[in-house]
Motif scaffolding. Structure first.
Motif, mmCIF file in Angstrom:
data_model
loop_
_atom_site.group_PDB
_atom_site.id
_atom_site.type_symbol
_atom_site.label_atom_id
_atom_site.label_comp_id
_atom_site.label_asym_id
_atom_site.label_seq_id
_atom_site.Cartn_x
_atom_site.Cartn_y
_atom_site.Cartn_z
ATOM 1 N N THR A 64 87.538 39.395 -19.303
ATOM 2 C CA THR A 64 86.673 39.945 -20.488
ATOM 3 C C THR A 64 86.078 41.282 -20.442
ATOM 4 N N SER A 65 85.802 41.562 -18.944
ATOM 5 C CA SER A 65 85.248 42.994 -18.919
ATOM 6 C C SER A 65 86.355 43.910 -19.112
ATOM 7 N N ALA A 66 87.685 43.556 -18.713
ATOM 8 C CA ALA A 66 88.902 44.537 -18.648
ATOM 9 C C ALA A 66 89.089 44.939 -20.258
ATOM 10 N N ALA A 67 89.054 43.624 -21.062
ATOM 11 C CA ALA A 67 89.188 43.836 -22.379
ATOM 12 C C ALA A 67 88.052 45.017 -23.097
ATOM 13 N N ALA A 68 86.831 44.622 -22.522
ATOM 14 C CA ALA A 68 85.408 45.310 -23.117
ATOM 15 C C ALA A 68 85.778 47.047 -22.558
ATOM 16 N N ILE A 140 91.203 43.635 -31.346
ATOM 17 C CA ILE A 140 91.707 42.287 -31.008
ATOM 18 C C ILE A 140 90.926 41.619 -29.845
ATOM 19 N N LEU A 141 90.695 42.266 -28.764
ATOM 20 C CA LEU A 141 90.210 41.578 -27.619
ATOM 21 C C LEU A 141 88.955 41.351 -27.621
ATOM 22 N N THR A 142 88.085 42.310 -28.188
ATOM 23 C CA THR A 142 86.623 42.087 -28.238
ATOM 24 C C THR A 142 86.215 40.590 -28.662
ATOM 25 N N ASN A 146 84.598 37.682 -26.496
ATOM 26 C CA ASN A 146 83.498 37.080 -27.092
ATOM 27 C C ASN A 146 83.434 35.469 -27.181
ATOM 28 N N ASN A 147 84.547 35.008 -27.647
ATOM 29 C CA ASN A 147 84.995 33.476 -27.562
ATOM 30 C C ASN A 147 85.076 32.869 -26.199
ATOM 31 N N MET A 148 85.466 33.624 -25.278
ATOM 32 C CA MET A 148 85.480 33.541 -23.809
ATOM 33 C C MET A 148 84.027 33.095 -23.544
ATOM 34 N N ASN A 185 73.289 31.098 -27.962
ATOM 35 C CA ASN A 185 74.307 31.179 -26.884
ATOM 36 C C ASN A 185 73.819 29.869 -26.143
ATOM 37 N N SER A 186 74.620 28.705 -25.765
ATOM 38 C CA SER A 186 73.942 27.717 -25.160
ATOM 39 C C SER A 186 74.086 27.634 -23.680
#
Length: 240
Positions: A64-68, A140-142, A146-148, A185-186
């Motif tokens: 996720t960090s790479a996507a960001a 696309i990736l952000t 977020n879903n991850m 966010n749970s």
């Protein structure tokens, strides 16, 4: 490119050493002053000193960090709070040496090494991507990242909480619902539940540490609710 690599090595080593050592120091609080984040301690406790668990947890947030980084050209807080300390923990706990997780010196060395690698990797990858592609990647990736964070990770932690026993599972489910209402966010609620549940199972509800932890969590949730304006929304539901 060479300048980016050199700066990434220096900053990654310094930042990685500090955050990993700080995470280890939190295990010794209040005897020693902790320097890490509360959520980092909770997430590392959830992995329970298992090298594979620490590595896979960090790997998920590296993606996720790479996507960001590709989409925005910036590193998220997950790099320091989640990727580096968990990968450092994965290194120092090899061979079943869980006690190394609480050793600031060992974690400092491992964190510096991991920090250099992660910073160089993310910074060089983001610098190689053209602006036009980065714009597409952000669109696309952000959302996928977020879903991850908002969907997949809470489910994994809730699964771990339920496997830990009825007490931990009940606390995690209850606080997950509360935090979902309060913050959207749970995951923080599940982590709170794991901490309270495990403490209650080990020491009982009459123990001072258990009662203190419950009180601290309640205060934190109330503060989060207040600063997010949840109380005004709650009162508005009743026309007040």
């Amino acid at each position: 490119m060479l300048e980016i690599i050199l700066k990434s090595i220096v900053i990654g080593a310094l930042g990685g050493a500090a955050i990993a050592a700080g995470a280890a120091r939190m295990f010794h609080a209040p005897k020693l002053q902790g320097m890490g984040a509360f959520r980092t301690l909770g997430e590392m406790n959830a992995c329970n000193g298992d090298p594979i668990s620490h590595f896979s947890f960090g790997l998920g947030f590296l993606i996720t960090s790479a996507a960001a980084a590709l989409g925005t050209g910036a590193l998220t807080q997950d790099v320091l709070h989640r990727v580096i300390p968990n990968w450092a923990a994965s290194i120092v706990t090899r061979g079943g040496k869980k006690e190394n997780l609480q050793n600031p010196a060992n974690m400092l060395i491992a964190g510096a090494f991991i920090g250099m690698i992660v910073f160089v990797l993310l910074n060089t990858v983001s610098s190689l991507v053209p602006v036009s592609i980065a714009t597409v990647a952000r669109a696309i990736l952000t959302p996928a990242a977020n879903n991850m964070i908002n969907l997949v990770m809470p489910l994994l932690f809730l699964w771990a909480a339920l496997d830990s026993g009825k007490t931990t599972g009940l606390w995690s489910i209850s606080l997950a619902g509360v935090m979902m209402l309060v913050s959207g966010n749970s995951l923080p609620g599940i982590i709170f539940g794991i901490l309270i549940g495990n403490t209650a199972e080990e020491k009982g509800y009459k123990a001072k540490s258990t009662r203190t932890l419950i009180a601290v969590v309640i205060i934190m949730i109330l503060m989060i609710a207040y600063f997010r304006g949840f109380h005004t929304k709650f009162l508005a539901m009743f026309g007040i």
